[in-house]
Write a protein that holds these residues in place. Structure first.
Motif, PDB file in Angstrom:
ATOM      1  N   SER A 170      -1.389   3.583 -17.693  1.00 48.60           N
ATOM      2  CA  SER A 170      -1.922   2.707 -19.061  1.00 48.60           C
ATOM      3  C   SER A 170      -0.565   4.015 -20.115  1.00 48.60           C
ATOM      4  O   SER A 170      -1.059   3.957 -21.364  1.00 48.60           O
ATOM      5  CB  SER A 170      -3.147   3.465 -19.364  1.00 48.60           C
ATOM      6  N   ILE A 171       0.180   4.036 -19.101  1.00 51.00           N
ATOM      7  CA  ILE A 171       0.906   5.071 -20.739  1.00 51.00           C
ATOM      8  C   ILE A 171       2.248   3.833 -21.036  1.00 51.00           C
ATOM      9  O   ILE A 171       2.649   3.662 -22.448  1.00 51.00           O
ATOM     10  CB  ILE A 171       2.289   6.095 -19.853  1.00 51.00           C
ATOM     11  N   MET A 172       1.571   2.588 -20.882  1.00 51.77           N
ATOM     12  CA  MET A 172       1.785   0.873 -21.413  1.00 51.77           C
ATOM     13  C   MET A 172       1.815   0.367 -22.227  1.00 51.77           C
ATOM     14  O   MET A 172       2.301   0.136 -22.895  1.00 51.77           O
ATOM     15  CB  MET A 172       2.769   0.548 -19.937  1.00 51.77           C
ATOM     16  N   THR A 173       0.543   0.786 -22.550  1.00 47.01           N
ATOM     17  CA  THR A 173      -0.070   0.427 -23.707  1.00 47.01           C
ATOM     18  C   THR A 173       0.115   0.170 -24.773  1.00 47.01           C
ATOM     19  O   THR A 173       0.508  -0.468 -25.354  1.00 47.01           O
ATOM     20  CB  THR A 173      -2.154   0.805 -23.491  1.00 47.01           C
ATOM     21  N   SER A 174       0.618   1.660 -25.253  1.00 51.84           N
ATOM     22  CA  SER A 174       0.934   1.787 -26.692  1.00 51.84           C
ATOM     23  C   SER A 174       2.413   1.083 -27.005  1.00 51.84           C
ATOM     24  O   SER A 174       2.890   0.163 -28.217  1.00 51.84           O
ATOM     25  CB  SER A 174       1.188   3.422 -27.099  1.00 51.84           C
ATOM     26  N   VAL A 175       3.282   0.834 -25.912  1.00 50.44           N
ATOM     27  CA  VAL A 175       4.905   0.027 -26.579  1.00 50.44           C
ATOM     28  C   VAL A 175       4.132  -1.369 -25.861  1.00 50.44           C
ATOM     29  O   VAL A 175       4.652  -2.082 -27.309  1.00 50.44           O
ATOM     30  CB  VAL A 175       5.596   0.399 -24.579  1.00 50.44           C
ATOM     31  N   LEU A 176       3.188  -1.902 -25.207  1.00 47.61           N
ATOM     32  CA  LEU A 176       2.946  -2.998 -24.983  1.00 47.61           C
ATOM     33  C   LEU A 176       2.461  -3.736 -26.286  1.00 47.61           C
ATOM     34  O   LEU A 176       2.097  -5.356 -26.779  1.00 47.61           O
ATOM     35  CB  LEU A 176       2.415  -3.375 -23.794  1.00 47.61           C
ATOM     36  N   LEU A 177       1.772  -2.709 -26.921  1.00 50.18           N
ATOM     37  CA  LEU A 177       0.413  -3.315 -28.538  1.00 50.18           C
ATOM     38  C   LEU A 177       0.702  -2.840 -29.392  1.00 50.18           C
ATOM     39  O   LEU A 177       1.069  -4.005 -29.907  1.00 50.18           O
ATOM     40  CB  LEU A 177      -0.961  -2.737 -28.179  1.00 50.18           C
ATOM     41  N   LYS A 178       1.862  -1.789 -28.948  1.00 50.55           N
ATOM     42  CA  LYS A 178       2.260  -1.543 -30.693  1.00 50.55           C
ATOM     43  C   LYS A 178       3.900  -1.414 -30.952  1.00 50.55           C
ATOM     44  O   LYS A 178       4.872  -2.147 -32.016  1.00 50.55           O
ATOM     45  CB  LYS A 178       2.241  -0.208 -31.124  1.00 50.55           C
ATOM     46  N   ASN A 179       5.300  -1.633 -29.477  1.00 54.39           N
ATOM     47  CA  ASN A 179       6.466  -1.890 -30.181  1.00 54.39           C
ATOM     48  C   ASN A 179       6.874  -2.585 -29.809  1.00 54.39           C
ATOM     49  O   ASN A 179       8.119  -2.969 -30.156  1.00 54.39           O
ATOM     50  CB  ASN A 179       7.211  -0.673 -29.212  1.00 54.39           C
ATOM     51  N   VAL A 180       6.046  -4.321 -29.499  1.00 55.43           N
ATOM     52  CA  VAL A 180       7.078  -5.501 -28.883  1.00 55.43           C
ATOM     53  C   VAL A 180       5.978  -6.267 -28.738  1.00 55.43           C
ATOM     54  O   VAL A 180       4.873  -6.161 -29.396  1.00 55.43           O
ATOM     55  CB  VAL A 180       7.443  -4.565 -28.150  1.00 55.43           C
ATOM     56  N   SER A 181       6.219  -7.324 -29.616  1.00 55.39           N
ATOM     57  CA  SER A 181       5.519  -8.389 -30.189  1.00 55.39           C
ATOM     58  C   SER A 181       6.320  -8.988 -29.270  1.00 55.39           C
ATOM     59  O   SER A 181       4.996 -10.451 -29.217  1.00 55.39           O
ATOM     60  CB  SER A 181       5.603  -8.577 -31.667  1.00 55.39           C
ATOM     61  N   ALA A 182       6.540  -9.328 -28.402  1.00 59.02           N
ATOM     62  CA  ALA A 182       7.478 -10.266 -27.280  1.00 59.02           C
ATOM     63  C   ALA A 182       5.750 -11.248 -26.759  1.00 59.02           C
ATOM     64  O   ALA A 182       4.962 -10.162 -26.558  1.00 59.02           O
ATOM     65  CB  ALA A 182       8.167  -9.925 -26.191  1.00 59.02           C
ATOM     66  N   ARG A 183       5.569 -12.268 -25.965  1.00 63.61           N
ATOM     67  CA  ARG A 183       4.471 -12.328 -25.681  1.00 63.61           C
ATOM     68  C   ARG A 183       4.434 -12.304 -23.973  1.00 63.61           C
ATOM     69  O   ARG A 183       3.683 -12.146 -23.725  1.00 63.61           O
ATOM     70  CB  ARG A 183       4.404 -14.011 -26.167  1.00 63.61           C
TER      71      ARG A 183
END
Ligand SMILES: C[C@@H]1O[C@H](OP(=O)(O)OP(=O)(O)OC[C@H]2O[C@@H](n3cnc4c(=O)[nH]c(N)nc43)[C@H](O)[C@@H]2O)[C@@H](O)[C@H](O)[C@@H]1O
Length: 474
Positions: free
Chosen positions: A245-258
């Motif tokens: 779950s540490i990837m959650t913020s990266v995936l939701l906030k730092n990157v907009s890639a689909r």
């Protein structure tokens, strides 16, 4: 006959569409000669590549590009993407190449857990990484790449836990073989300082040599499960320390890639190993029906093991199953998982010699008043001969060549695991994830832990600690 029909269809496709943009593009990307390459492949592979090329053509034309003019800086997120109009985002992942089948099943649970967390905020789907090129799958002359999950596992069952799709479905939905962002996960170069554990993730320079290389368009080619046309638009290294779950913020906030791929995903730990969510994900990994049927037929015909008598009734819908502890009886046989190959080459202290294993098996047969022993093993021919002499009671599932071609090494491993899971008593090999997955299967069926969490001891092992009992949580 089927092969011939397919080949005729492929040839027809090629005749009609042979000059489509996709073919030209693909030929340009792989100057080694697409046609020559295609001719060398099976009809199925040619058809699959052809379809990928056509998808690519659709993707490029939607993007308003002429062949070869797709700019690397242009994010596919900004492009109209065909059937994926629902705006859902795709999480893809892969695992360090040397890792085996059963650790990969464990990494799936970590990724499913991440998707579960992501789903609280956005619409994500987990793309199942096709199976293939596994070090242990060495049966010759069998095509063992780009294997969809449905060949081994029941997709409906997986989908009852988190939304999943096969990679080929992703290609179709995504409108082309581009993954917008690839994150290669790694540890921290400075390591972990004892006493100061903190969960963190940071963009860092890549520690190992990157397994991706740029093509002349500035896209990244890599293994991508054997899909040669697949490209990453961006590749970045991330140092990670912590649970999925540490990837959650990266995936939701730092990157907009689909579409985002996490490579070396085994670097992420479980969110809560052995917790309710872990077990739900684990229970959703139901073996494919055709493999269960083979295992059940073997049980009935060779070792007189039947669900009703063994109290191991299987219910298709895992969400409605809650086996009472210690209720499963198991079939009238002892089951053994005896891991050899790389486990003995390493001269590990906790792996028994064949003689020692045979002694243990005979002692258990006597104690349990059983006459038959089912042995699942990756032993080579020579060791198997020795085992046959040492243990005349041994029965094994030995596929014909046709069965092996159909089920593949992964399917045969599952049939072995299924049969082991239904025995009156099981003994496995120390720290083998193959044995661990059997423990879990038996836990799900409701066996007494005493009949499950057992392992062989090495001939000279002094402190032969037995496997931990991970109690199922509903
Ligand atoms: C220490 C680690 O151990 C890991 O192995 P470990 O956990 O046993 O378990 P696995 O990761 O599954 O790797 C073992 C592979 O070997 C074959 N295999 C092993 N035992 C059997 C068996 O009883 N029946 C059949 N049909 N096939 C078997 C099968 O293909 C299986 O996926 C390795 O994957 C890692 O690379 C590393 O070496």
């Amino acid at each position: 006959m089927l092969e011939e029909t397919l080949l005729a269809e492929v040839t027809l496709f090629e005749e009609i569409h042979g000059n489509c943009d996709a073919w030209l593009w693909a030929a340009e990307v792989r100057p080694a000669g697409l046609a020559q390459d295609m001719a060398a492949r099976s009809p199925q592979a040619r058809l699959s590549t052809f379809l990928q090329c056509c998808l690519l053509a659709v993707f490029l034309s939607r993007a308003g590009c002429q062949q070869g003019e797709f700019s690397p800086g242009q994010s596919a997120a900004s492009l109209p993407v065909g059937a994926a109009a629902q705006q859902r985002r795709y999480l893809l992942y892969d695992v360090n190449p040397p890792e085996g089948f059963n650790l990969r099943r464990d990494v799936y649970i970590r990724m499913a857990s991440l998707v579960k967390t992501l789903l609280k905020s956005a619409d994500w789907v987990l793309v199942l990484p096709p199976w293939g090129r596994l070090y242990h799958w060495q049966s010759p002359d069998i095509h063992q790449v780009r294997i969809p999950w449905a060949e081994f596992f029941d997709l409906d069952s997986l989908n009852q836990h988190v939304p999943v799709i096969e990679y080929e479905d992703f290609l179709a939905e995504n409108g082309g073989p581009f993954i917008e962002q690839v994150y290669v996960l790694q540890g921290y170069a400075e390591g972990w300082k004892e006493g100061t554990w903190e969960e963190k993730v940071d963009q860092r320079t890549c520690i190992d040599q990157l397994m991706y290389s740029e093509d002349k368009h500035g896209y990244y080619r890599g293994w991508f499960w054997g899909y040669e046309e697949t490209r990453g638009l961006n590749v970045t290294c991330l140092s990670v320390q912590g649970s999925a779950s540490i990837m959650t913020s990266v995936l939701l906030k730092n990157v907009s890639a689909r579409s985002v791929m996490l490579d070396r995903a085994e670097n992420l730990l479980h969110d809560h190993y052995g917790g309710r969510d872990y077990w739900n994900a684990r229970r959703s990994i139901v073996f494919a029906q055709h493999l269960r049927v083979v295992g059940d037929e073997f049980r009935a015909n060779v070792i007189q093991s039947y669900d009703e008598a063994d109290k191991t009734i299987f219910i298709e819908d895992w969400t409605s199953v809650k086996a009472k502890p210690n209720t499963a009886l198991g079939g009238p046989y002892l089951a053994v998982h005896l891991r050899r190959k790389d486990f003995i080459w390493g001269h590990r202290e906790d792996v028994p010699s064949l003689r020692r294993a045979a002694e243990e098996i005979h002692s258990l047969l006597k104690k349990l008043k059983l006459k038959k022993v089912f042995i699942a093993t990756d032993a080579d021919r020579e060791d198997l001969e020795k085992l046959r002499k040492l243990i005349p009671e041994m029965v094994r599932y030995e596929p014909t060549w046709e069965e092996l071609e159909l089920y593949k090494d992964g399917g045969v491993a599952i049939i072995d695991q299924w049969i082991c899971a239904h025995a009156r008593y099981f003994i496995g090999t120390s720290v083998s994830t193959f044995s661990f997955r059997i423990h879990e299967e038996r836990e799900i069926l409701g066996f007494d832990p005493k009949t499950t969490y057992n392992r062989f001891c090495g001939d000279k092992e002094k402190n032969c600690e037995q496997p931990t009992h991970w109690k199922i949580v509903y």
